[in-house]
Design an enzyme around this catalytic site. Structure first.
Site, PDB file in Angstrom:
ATOM      1  N   ILE A  76       0.837  -1.192   0.000  1.00 58.21           N
ATOM      2  CA  ILE A  76       0.000   0.000   0.000  1.00 58.21           C
ATOM      3  C   ILE A  76       0.878   1.250   0.000  1.00 58.21           C
ATOM      4  O   ILE A  76       2.037   1.205   0.368  1.00 58.21           O
ATOM      5  CB  ILE A  76      -0.954   0.028   1.208  1.00 58.21           C
ATOM      6  CG1 ILE A  76      -0.176   0.150   2.528  1.00 58.21           C
ATOM      7  CG2 ILE A  76      -1.821  -1.234   1.236  1.00 58.21           C
ATOM      8  CD1 ILE A  76      -1.051   0.339   3.760  1.00 58.21           C
ATOM      9  N   SER A  77       0.322   2.360  -0.458  1.00 55.83           N
ATOM     10  CA  SER A  77       0.951   3.675  -0.372  1.00 55.83           C
ATOM     11  C   SER A  77       2.335   3.689  -1.029  1.00 55.83           C
ATOM     12  O   SER A  77       2.469   3.314  -2.193  1.00 55.83           O
ATOM     13  CB  SER A  77       0.999   4.117   1.097  1.00 55.83           C
ATOM     14  OG  SER A  77       1.349   5.479   1.210  1.00 55.83           O
TER      15      SER A  77
END
Length: 685
Positions: A303-304
């Protein structure tokens, strides 16, 4: 490293035959990658300790952080346990009514069924540095191999850390999915993980999380700033309490290598797996390679920042290591905003394809105004005085700040989150100014540094216990942002007063300076920069260019999921624009799918705090990974690009259920279909 072997032929895996000459045979041997240092390993029984929860289980992860027997001298095992506890909770909302324990969590199995157990996972964990031999990089890599690893259907999932987190940063995201699906998980802290250096005692973090003096650690520290002893002593005397940390102060711009570090983690995983499961070679010292990219599925995920790393790894993969990508809310920066068009509804969007430092420095000007109170309106007042904000009272000024953010590219869906992101974007803007410009901690860029602060905003030193636990408690961006040039002396940025200002403007001059570094022009006058500031801006913008994505996934299947309400990495700047850039790079050959989820944002922790506005995006990461695995393993069709329309709750006393989180549709309606036509990306309202 001696690892128990087994014959894969018995498990249905074809063993690579040794070649007919010395060269071929050498190619078939499992050779340790040259970038790897010493490898440590430990096996966990899945009861007293484990890979996913460090022995805490579902219940322990939801409870308060465990105490250290001796807070000033925690053990490596205690630090690992607390790092897993902190990092798991950092990326998930662990409130039961938000779905923890029912929709997600250690006790929810790979099929999404919630059980009554604690969800502990037995297996072996391997850790090593990736480095060029100098000890100046020391990127931490880790491979977790669950006891249930399926040698008949081998798979690897990458778990590059999100944010600036340490090696356990993706434990609750890609790590958990991989372990539950009996895949090996290849982690990387991507050269930006926890690496706290404190000047007062010249101490550093070791790979294990323990502290040591810089001299004693030698080449084994995760990070120490490149300074002479004289410069070190002078800075410590002049700026007590200030700290350096790896992401900001390594002077290497680690983001430019995030794709490479992710690929190195995959190579580490293949090495570990072939040592563990490969057949013994004729020399009885080496193992024959039996698991390769040709018979092993590897999904780049996370993620991210970790998701952006997965995409960069896929772009840079020249060895065919990665089979596909499934990632959420990627911090990805298209190399250009031109050549494609993103539309929402009937209109082209504002601000497609902006760079992180561009929009984070813009946010760092206006979000603190939106977060201001009537008792402390200084940021709004100061912006208005400089002609950068309209309105004669606080409310009208805050509304104008929101309007400016939307005109720059944020969506109205993010309005409710803007105030809550003020502190985060300040940290991002300052950290990446140092990182992109490859500045030293002693450069005090725009008069800004990092340190813990007291109630009045004054810098102070970390305590012994805080240093000792830093591996577990710090997220990789350490301390508070300090404005060194504040009226009255150095202060935490939110209490800082710009020279010549009559009120606490939250250090506005420093953030106007950062904005100027991003654009190359004076943030107030619009004039071209000159002198030192111009040179610093050139360095920063060169670093920004080093991290830009090409959009070319080289035909690999990929699923990107992003929350429409994301206020930290807005969809117009990142995912939507990346889909457009990919269309210019791959055209009709592209296998990229884009899933946009309404009411989802960058931080699932807001699910409990803002139940009427936010749902957890985490559930859709797992669904995307499920879809990618089905495609790669069974040739199931990838879901079409679409908007998934979720349903929020009136309050957080009502449990979230699957009714709130509809599935990614195999055949979305026309009203929900995201269409890519030529180089135009059309997203429905």
């Amino acid at each position: 490293m001696q690892i128990k072997t087994m014959v894969l032929a018995l498990a249905g895996i074809a063993v690579a035959a040794c070649g007919s000459n010395e060269h071929d045979e050498q190619q078939d041997l499992n050779l340790k990658p040259s970038f790897l240092g010493d490898i440590s390993s430990k096996t966990y029984d899945g009861a007293s300790d484990d890979l996913l929860t460090a022995g805490l289980g579902k219940t322990g992860l939801a409870a308060a952080a465990p105490a250290y027997a001796d807070p000033a001298n925690p053990t490596a095992a205690e630090l690992r346990r607390n790092a897993i506890h902190a990092n798991y909770r950092a990326v998930l909302d662990i409130a039961a009514n938000s779905g923890y324990g029912t929709l997600y969590g250690p006790n929810v199995d790979a099929k999404g069924v919630a059980g009554t157990g604690e969800g502990k996972v037995a297996g072996t964990e391997y850790i090593a540095y990736a480095d060029d031999g100098s000890g100046s990089q020391n990127v931490t890599l880790m491979v977790q191999v669950p006891a249930g690893f399926d040698v008949k259907n081998p798979c690897i999932v990458t778990g590059t850390s999100s944010g600036s987190r340490g090696i356990y940063g993706a434990i609750g995201s890609a790590g958990e999915w991989g372990l539950k699906n009996n895949c090996a998980v290849a982690y990387s802290d991507k050269g930006s993980g926890t690496g706290l250096y404190t000047f007062d005692d010249d101490s550093v973090n070791l790979q294990s999380g323990l502290r040591a003096t810089r001299t004693a650690a030698a080449k084994n520290s995760t990070f120490a700033p490149a300074l002479t002893d004289a410069a070190r002593a002078a800075f410590a005397a002049a700026y007590p309490g200030r700290v350096a940390f790896k992401h900001a102060h390594s002077q290497q711009n680690p983001e430019k290598d995030w794709g490479k570090f992710t690929l190195q983690a995959v190579e580490f995983a293949f090495y570990v797996l072939n040592e563990k499961y490969g057949t013994l070679a004729k020399d009885n010292n080496s193992h024959v390679v039996v698991l390769t990219p040709k018979n092993t599925i590897t999904i780049a995920s996370s993620i991210s920042n970790g998701a952006g790393s997965a995409l960069l790894a896929a772009e840079q993969d020249t060895k065919g290591l990665i089979s596909g990508v499934a990632a959420t809310e990627p911090q990805i920066q298209p190399k250009t905003a031109a050549g494609y068009t993103v539309r929402q509804g009937a209109a082209a969007v504002s601000g497609q394809g902006k760079a992180l430092f561009d929009y984070s420095t813009y946010a760092a000007l206006y979000q603190p105004c939106i977060a201001s109170t009537a008792a402390a309106p200084g940021r709004c007042t100061a912006l208005a005085a400089k002609g950068l904000l309209n309105g004669g009272d606080l409310l009208s000024q805050q509304n104008d700040a929101k309007a400016r953010l939307k005109a720059y590219g944020w969506l109205p869906d993010s309005d409710v989150l803007q105030a809550a992101h003020a502190g985060t974007n300040v940290l991002v803007a300052v950290t990446y100014a140092y990182a992109y410009g490859k500045f030293s901690v002693t450069d005090k860029v725009c008069g800004l540094s990092f340190a813990p602060t007291d109630a009045a905003g004054g810098p102070l030193a970390f305590t012994t216990a805080q240093k000792a636990s830093s591996f577990a408690t710090q997220n990789g961006i350490i301390g508070s942002v300090v404005y060194e040039d504040s009226v009255g002396g150095a202060r935490a940025y939110n209490l800082g007063v710009s020279p010549g200002s009559q009120l606490a403007d939250q250090s506005l001059d420093a953030f106007l300076c950062l904005r100027s570094l991003a654009t190359g022009i004076d943030a107030v006058s619009g004039a071209a920069l000159t002198g030192t500031l111009a040179a610093q801006s050139a360095r920063v913008r060169a670093g920004m260019a080093e991290v830009a994505a090409t959009g070319n996934l080289k035909g690999k299947p990929a699923i990107i999921v992003h929350g429409r309400s994301d206020a930290l990495i807005p969809v117009n700047f990142a995912s939507r624009a990346y889909v457009g850039l990919n269309a210019t790079a791959e055209g009709s050959a592209s296998k990229l799918r884009y899933i946009e989820v309404t009411n989802a944002n960058h931080f699932d922790s807001f699910t409990n705090a803002l139940p009427a506005n936010i749902v957890p995006l985490h559930v859709y990461l797992f669904r995307a990974l499920d879809a990618m695995l089905a495609n790669l393993r069974s040739n199931a069709a990838l879901p079409p690009s679409q908007v998934v329309r979720t349903v929020t709750r009136a309050d957080n006393t009502t449990p979230l259920t699957t009714a709130n989180l509809p599935p990614i549709a195999t055949t979305p309606t026309v009203a929900n279909t995201i269409a890519v036509t030529g180089t135009t990306v059309a997203v429905p309202d």
